[in-house]
Design a protein around this motif. Structure first.
Motif, PDB file in Angstrom:
ATOM      1  N   LEU A  65       0.865  16.428 -36.558  1.00 24.92           N
ATOM      2  CA  LEU A  65       0.718  17.112 -38.012  1.00 24.92           C
ATOM      3  C   LEU A  65      -0.843  17.507 -38.500  1.00 24.92           C
ATOM      4  O   LEU A  65      -1.004  18.522 -38.987  1.00 24.92           O
ATOM      5  CB  LEU A  65       1.108  16.173 -39.019  1.00 24.92           C
ATOM      6  CG  LEU A  65       2.661  15.961 -39.127  1.00 24.92           C
ATOM      7  CD1 LEU A  65       2.682  14.869 -40.401  1.00 24.92           C
ATOM      8  CD2 LEU A  65       3.525  17.370 -39.623  1.00 24.92           C
ATOM      9  N   HIS A  66      -1.538  16.892 -37.915  1.00 25.60           N
ATOM     10  CA  HIS A  66      -3.063  16.948 -38.164  1.00 25.60           C
ATOM     11  C   HIS A  66      -3.503  18.652 -37.388  1.00 25.60           C
ATOM     12  O   HIS A  66      -4.024  19.358 -38.313  1.00 25.60           O
ATOM     13  CB  HIS A  66      -4.090  15.888 -37.412  1.00 25.60           C
ATOM     14  CG  HIS A  66      -5.255  16.284 -37.753  1.00 25.60           C
ATOM     15  ND1 HIS A  66      -6.029  16.122 -38.955  1.00 25.60           N
ATOM     16  CD2 HIS A  66      -6.474  16.978 -36.878  1.00 25.60           C
ATOM     17  CE1 HIS A  66      -7.369  16.587 -38.521  1.00 25.60           C
ATOM     18  NE2 HIS A  66      -7.429  16.808 -37.613  1.00 25.60           N
ATOM     19  N   TRP A  67      -3.018  18.719 -36.363  1.00 24.68           N
ATOM     20  CA  TRP A  67      -3.217  20.142 -35.824  1.00 24.68           C
ATOM     21  C   TRP A  67      -2.751  21.188 -36.364  1.00 24.68           C
ATOM     22  O   TRP A  67      -3.141  22.003 -36.562  1.00 24.68           O
ATOM     23  CB  TRP A  67      -3.027  19.993 -34.219  1.00 24.68           C
ATOM     24  CG  TRP A  67      -3.489  21.401 -33.394  1.00 24.68           C
ATOM     25  CD1 TRP A  67      -4.651  21.252 -32.846  1.00 24.68           C
ATOM     26  CD2 TRP A  67      -2.905  22.492 -33.432  1.00 24.68           C
ATOM     27  NE1 TRP A  67      -4.878  22.553 -32.438  1.00 24.68           N
ATOM     28  CE2 TRP A  67      -3.576  23.376 -32.487  1.00 24.68           C
ATOM     29  CE3 TRP A  67      -1.655  23.150 -33.863  1.00 24.68           C
ATOM     30  CZ2 TRP A  67      -3.440  24.638 -32.577  1.00 24.68           C
ATOM     31  CZ3 TRP A  67      -1.369  24.297 -33.575  1.00 24.68           C
ATOM     32  CH2 TRP A  67      -2.300  25.192 -33.017  1.00 24.68           C
ATOM     33  N   CYS A  68      -1.577  20.854 -36.735  1.00 26.03           N
ATOM     34  CA  CYS A  68      -0.739  22.059 -37.347  1.00 26.03           C
ATOM     35  C   CYS A  68      -1.060  22.381 -38.747  1.00 26.03           C
ATOM     36  O   CYS A  68      -0.971  23.533 -39.232  1.00 26.03           O
ATOM     37  CB  CYS A  68       1.040  21.438 -37.328  1.00 26.03           C
ATOM     38  SG  CYS A  68       1.649  21.601 -35.917  1.00 26.03           S
ATOM     39  N   LYS A  69      -1.760  21.400 -39.509  1.00 23.34           N
ATOM     40  CA  LYS A  69      -2.314  21.799 -40.902  1.00 23.34           C
ATOM     41  C   LYS A  69      -3.510  22.438 -40.770  1.00 23.34           C
ATOM     42  O   LYS A  69      -3.845  23.370 -41.975  1.00 23.34           O
ATOM     43  CB  LYS A  69      -2.379  20.437 -41.675  1.00 23.34           C
ATOM     44  CG  LYS A  69      -1.129  19.763 -41.952  1.00 23.34           C
ATOM     45  CD  LYS A  69      -1.417  18.280 -42.625  1.00 23.34           C
ATOM     46  CE  LYS A  69      -1.531  18.359 -44.087  1.00 23.34           C
ATOM     47  NZ  LYS A  69      -1.114  16.957 -44.476  1.00 23.34           N
ATOM     48  N   GLN A  70      -4.355  22.366 -39.796  1.00 27.75           N
ATOM     49  CA  GLN A  70      -5.582  23.183 -39.820  1.00 27.75           C
ATOM     50  C   GLN A  70      -5.606  24.501 -40.188  1.00 27.75           C
ATOM     51  O   GLN A  70      -6.319  24.757 -41.295  1.00 27.75           O
ATOM     52  CB  GLN A  70      -6.417  22.878 -38.650  1.00 27.75           C
ATOM     53  CG  GLN A  70      -6.630  21.451 -38.155  1.00 27.75           C
ATOM     54  CD  GLN A  70      -7.259  20.570 -39.362  1.00 27.75           C
ATOM     55  OE1 GLN A  70      -8.044  20.598 -39.660  1.00 27.75           O
ATOM     56  NE2 GLN A  70      -6.346  19.368 -39.699  1.00 27.75           N
ATOM     57  N   PRO A  71      -4.959  25.266 -39.680  1.00 24.46           N
ATOM     58  CA  PRO A  71      -5.273  26.859 -39.925  1.00 24.46           C
ATOM     59  C   PRO A  71      -4.715  27.135 -41.171  1.00 24.46           C
ATOM     60  O   PRO A  71      -5.073  28.236 -41.765  1.00 24.46           O
ATOM     61  CB  PRO A  71      -4.359  27.619 -38.803  1.00 24.46           C
ATOM     62  CG  PRO A  71      -3.389  26.817 -38.204  1.00 24.46           C
ATOM     63  CD  PRO A  71      -4.016  25.228 -38.408  1.00 24.46           C
ATOM     64  N   ASP A  72      -3.904  26.412 -41.855  1.00 25.26           N
ATOM     65  CA  ASP A  72      -3.659  26.811 -43.365  1.00 25.26           C
ATOM     66  C   ASP A  72      -4.512  26.189 -44.506  1.00 25.26           C
ATOM     67  O   ASP A  72      -4.299  26.450 -45.595  1.00 25.26           O
ATOM     68  CB  ASP A  72      -2.093  26.345 -43.520  1.00 25.26           C
ATOM     69  CG  ASP A  72      -1.131  27.181 -42.821  1.00 25.26           C
ATOM     70  OD1 ASP A  72      -0.997  28.399 -43.054  1.00 25.26           O
ATOM     71  OD2 ASP A  72       0.001  26.785 -42.196  1.00 25.26           O
TER      72      ASP A  72
END
Ligand code: 2DT
Ligand code: MG
Length: 215
Positions: free
Chosen positions: A119-126
């Motif tokens: 989840l942490h990685w997935c949230k970064q670009p947004d």
């Protein structure tokens, strides 16, 4: 100096497939327009599919191209970033945007894949995108959703994946979300969304746009 400008609200509908998001977006836009509120329906990847990035996403969802899970995740995010200027312009003109899917779908679907992106990685670009003023989560058990009609042929239309997507939506849920039991009638769900939308439109019209998603 006090500004007389009022902005529109960013109202987001999120949830798994077959939970009624598109129907509810249409109903809400019709209702708001009928009440004299300027409102437009947007969807991700949706209307922004005409861009180069949108076409890459379409080809991936249709299964005609293969991409690394991280690469497609970043393309979905880039598809939101390329829409920001258009969304901001509409909101600042006083138009309320009723949006079907956004970064929460982006994170939930990517995290739900077997490759196990965090989840942490997935949230970064947004991080830093426009933050919705109201998030409505249309939630229902996946078995009930499939009873509304079998999933189609698109890449993510699988029961096991949709179950994990639902779990990730639950993890992403924030205290101010409007969580709706999407097994209820279209009318019941609509009334709950409409009532909250009207309240949010009134409250945020004099507030600045929020450009701080997940910050
Ligand atoms: P529709 O079912 O709404 O056509 O969406 N998706 C969507 C992602 O994986 N990441 C994203 O950022 C977004 C917005 C959800 C098509 C599929 O695309 C998925 C279902
Ligand atoms: Mg779909």
């Amino acid at each position: 100096m006090l500004s007389r400008m009022t902005r529109g609200a960013f109202i987001l509908l999120e949830g798994g497939d077959r939970t009624g998001k598109s129907t509810q977006c249409r109903r809400l836009v019709e209702y708001l327009q009928g009440a004299g509120v300027a409102a437009q329906h947007r969807r991700f990847p949706g209307r922004y599919r005409t861009t180069t990035i949108g076409k890459m996403i379409d080809a991936y969802l249709a299964g005609s191209t293969q991409l690394d899970d991280r690469a497609i995740h970043l393309l979905f995010s880039a598809n939101r970033w390329e829409a920001v200027a258009d969304m901001k312009a509409a909101l600042q003109k006083g138009i309320t945007l009723v949006v079907d899917r956004y970064a929460y779908s982006g994170v939930a679907f990517s995290a739900a894949k077997v490759s196990g992106l965090s989840l942490h990685w997935c949230k970064q670009p947004d991080i830093g995108l426009l933050r919705p003023d109201l998030v409505c989560w249309l939630d229902m058990p996946v078995d009930a959703a499939t009873q509304r009609g079998a999933f189609g042929q698109e890449r993510y239309e699988r029961v096991d994946l949709q179950r994990r997507v639902r779990e990730y939506f639950a993890q992403l849920r924030e205290p101010d979300w409007l969580v709706l039991d999407a097994t209820q009638s279209v009318e019941t769900v609509h009334e709950a969304i409409a009532q909250h939308a009207v309240d949010v439109i009134a409250v945020c019209q004099h507030q600045p746009l929020r450009e701080d998603l997940w910050q």
